[in-house]
Design a protein around this motif. Structure first.
Motif, short mmCIF file in Angstrom:
data_model
loop_
_atom_site.label_atom_id
_atom_site.label_comp_id
_atom_site.label_asym_id
_atom_site.label_seq_id
_atom_site.Cartn_x
_atom_site.Cartn_y
_atom_site.Cartn_z
N MET A 1 4.68 10.54 7.93
CA MET A 1 3.28 10.67 8.34
C MET A 1 3.06 9.83 9.59
O MET A 1 3.74 8.82 9.79
CB MET A 1 2.34 10.19 7.22
N PRO A 2 2.11 10.23 10.43
CA PRO A 2 1.82 9.42 11.62
C PRO A 2 1.20 8.09 11.22
O PRO A 2 0.56 7.97 10.18
CB PRO A 2 0.81 10.29 12.39
N GLY A 3 1.43 7.07 12.03
CA GLY A 3 0.86 5.76 11.73
C GLY A 3 1.63 5.07 10.62
O GLY A 3 2.83 4.82 10.75
N ILE A 4 0.98 4.82 9.51
CA ILE A 4 1.62 4.18 8.36
C ILE A 4 2.38 5.24 7.57
O ILE A 4 1.77 6.14 6.99
CB ILE A 4 0.57 3.49 7.47
N ASP A 5 3.70 5.16 7.56
CA ASP A 5 4.48 6.20 6.87
C ASP A 5 4.59 5.92 5.37
O ASP A 5 4.09 4.91 4.86
CB ASP A 5 5.86 6.36 7.51
N GLY A 6 5.25 6.83 4.66
CA GLY A 6 5.35 6.72 3.22
C GLY A 6 6.11 5.48 2.75
O GLY A 6 5.79 4.92 1.70
N TYR A 7 7.10 5.07 3.50
CA TYR A 7 7.86 3.88 3.12
C TYR A 7 6.96 2.65 3.09
O TYR A 7 7.03 1.83 2.17
CB TYR A 7 9.02 3.65 4.10
N GLU A 8 6.11 2.54 4.11
CA GLU A 8 5.21 1.39 4.20
C GLU A 8 4.15 1.45 3.10
O GLU A 8 3.79 0.43 2.53
CB GLU A 8 4.55 1.35 5.59
N VAL A 9 3.66 2.66 2.80
CA VAL A 9 2.68 2.82 1.73
C VAL A 9 3.29 2.40 0.40
O VAL A 9 2.67 1.69 -0.41
CB VAL A 9 2.16 4.27 1.66
N CYS A 10 4.51 2.84 0.14
CA CYS A 10 5.20 2.50 -1.10
C CYS A 10 5.39 1.00 -1.21
O CYS A 10 5.16 0.40 -2.28
CB CYS A 10 6.54 3.22 -1.18
N HIS A 11 5.81 0.37 -0.12
CA HIS A 11 5.98 -1.08 -0.11
C HIS A 11 4.66 -1.78 -0.40
O HIS A 11 4.61 -2.76 -1.16
CB HIS A 11 6.54 -1.54 1.24
N LEU A 12 3.57 -1.27 0.18
CA LEU A 12 2.25 -1.83 -0.05
C LEU A 12 1.87 -1.77 -1.53
O LEU A 12 1.39 -2.74 -2.12
CB LEU A 12 1.21 -1.06 0.78
#
Length: 200
Positions: free
Chosen positions: A132-143
């Motif tokens: 995804m543009p901006g915050i990708d799924g990896y970063e969301v999962c880490h969050l």
């Protein structure tokens, strides 16, 4: 015994009775009682003297000892769809609408919106696109997995780039599964625990 008092201000729906806890761990209640007495699994005590187990504590315990744990047993699945493709979101919402008594959904189209919805919608399952543009799924999962208030949320990744590298990367970030696009309806329903409600 490692126990605390359960006060009236506690949100009781965040706690499990011994029977509920044993059922989710697929063990006997006597085994659960033994673990609590040995201090392996933390319990709180109600004013009436009954043990209760915090869902997050039980989930962490299950993960530590590699035990199965049913987060959504007899619960409505609150599914947050995070995907920048409106067609995918529409398809998923239509699919889960067939299970109206068992699932409610919300959709967002980027990682920033997802972060906001974690606290307003309070999902127990996130279906997460990786690219995804901006915050990708990896970063969301880490969050999701780095905060105590959200780490219990189940993350199921969905991607059109279903490579070994991407699968390993997202599962290491905390996702329990990574499904390919186009989405396999049967596999997805099985992943969220709704396949047993499909009428043949």
């Amino acid at each position: 015994m490692n126990s605390q008092k359960l006060t009236k201000t506690t949100k009781n729906n965040s706690y499990l009775t011994p029977t509920e806890c044993a059922k989710r761990l697929n063990i006997a209640t006597v085994t659960l009682r033994k673990w609590a007495q040995q201090g392996m699994l933390e319990a709180v005590v109600t004013p009436g003297g009954h043990r209760r187990y915090a869902i997050e504590a039980v989930a962490s315990f299950a993960e530590k000892y590699n035990l199965p744990f049913e987060h959504n047993l007899d619960e409505t699945r609150r599914i947050l769809i995070v995907d920048d493709d409106p067609q995918v979101c529409s398809y998923l919402q239509a699919l889960f609408a067939k299970f109206k008594d068992l699932a409610v959904t919300e959709q967002v189209h980027d990682g920033f919106e997802a972060g906001h919805m974690l606290h307003t919608f309070k999902p127990n399952i996130v279906l997460l696109d990786l690219m995804m543009p901006g915050i990708d799924g990896y970063e969301v999962c880490h969050l999701i997995k780095s905060h105590p208030a959200t780490r219990h949320i189940r993350v199921i990744a969905i991607t059109g780039f279903h490579t070994e590298e991407n699968i390993n990367r997202i599962t290491e970030a905390g996702a329990e599964l990574c499904l390919p696009k186009p989405i396999d309806r049967t596999a997805l329903l099985a992943a969220v625990g709704l396949n047993k409600y499909v009428r043949l």
